[in-house]
Design a protein around this motif. Structure first.
Motif, short mmCIF file in Angstrom:
data_model
loop_
_atom_site.label_atom_id
_atom_site.label_comp_id
_atom_site.label_asym_id
_atom_site.label_seq_id
_atom_site.Cartn_x
_atom_site.Cartn_y
_atom_site.Cartn_z
N LYS A 1 -15.12 -0.27 -13.99
CA LYS A 1 -14.36 0.13 -12.79
C LYS A 1 -13.15 -0.78 -12.60
N ASP A 2 -13.33 -2.08 -12.81
CA ASP A 2 -12.21 -3.01 -12.69
C ASP A 2 -11.10 -2.67 -13.68
N LEU B 1 -8.43 5.37 -8.96
CA LEU B 1 -9.33 4.75 -7.98
C LEU B 1 -8.52 4.17 -6.82
N ALA B 2 -7.69 4.99 -6.25
CA ALA B 2 -6.73 4.52 -5.24
C ALA B 2 -7.39 3.82 -4.06
N GLN B 3 -8.59 4.25 -3.65
CA GLN B 3 -9.25 3.66 -2.48
C GLN B 3 -10.10 2.44 -2.82
N ASP B 4 -10.33 2.19 -4.09
CA ASP B 4 -11.22 1.10 -4.49
C ASP B 4 -10.49 -0.22 -4.70
N THR B 5 -11.26 -1.28 -4.73
CA THR B 5 -10.73 -2.60 -5.08
C THR B 5 -11.50 -3.11 -6.30
N THR B 6 -10.98 -4.12 -6.94
CA THR B 6 -11.67 -4.70 -8.09
C THR B 6 -12.79 -5.61 -7.61
N HIS C 1 -5.33 2.11 -14.58
CA HIS C 1 -5.03 3.43 -14.03
C HIS C 1 -5.30 3.42 -12.52
N PRO C 2 -4.54 2.65 -11.76
CA PRO C 2 -4.84 2.47 -10.34
C PRO C 2 -4.87 3.76 -9.53
N ASP C 3 -4.15 4.77 -9.95
CA ASP C 3 -4.13 6.03 -9.23
C ASP C 3 -5.48 6.75 -9.28
N LYS D 1 -9.31 0.41 -12.56
CA LYS D 1 -8.46 0.12 -11.39
C LYS D 1 -7.17 -0.58 -11.81
#
Length: 110
Positions: free
Chosen positions: A87-88, A98-103, A94-96, A91
């Motif tokens: 997931k990190d 997982l736009a709502q997530d953080t690392t 490809h930040p788009d 993020k």
């Protein structure tokens, strides 16, 4: 990945000049050793400031979660939580998606 065709097992020691020659235009730099800021990168030598990732401030380390001695939780729990590691990377790369997530482990250097 610039070592895609390299069949060497384990680490591949390289000079910084060799890496600069092959990777100077890389968009992102993940895990620049134990550095924790862009100033640390500068202090390690002017040659490191020649990378595009440094110039664009796209350098990340694995110290978002660290203990009181400065050790990264990446090494302690990352192998047990590959879902968080993946997931990190998603993020950061490809930040788009997982736009709502953080690392969880990875931190952008300032």
């Amino acid at each position: 990945y610039f070592l895609f065709d390299d069949e060497t097992r384990g680490n591949s020691p390289m000079s910084v000049e060799s890496v600069l020659d092959q990777c100077s235009q890389a968009d992102i730099w993940i895990y620049p050793g134990t550095t924790k800021s862009l100033a640390d990168i500068e202090n390690n030598g002017e040659i490191f400031t020649q990378f595009a990732a440094y110039q664009n401030k796209e350098i990340y380390n694995i110290y978002k979660r660290s203990n009181s001695n400065g050790g990264s939780d990446w090494w302690e729990t990352g192998s047990l939580r590959p879902d968080l590691v993946l997931k990190d990377f998603i993020k950061v790369l490809h930040p788009d998606l997982l736009a709502q997530d953080t690392t969880y482990y990875i931190n952008k250097l300032n």
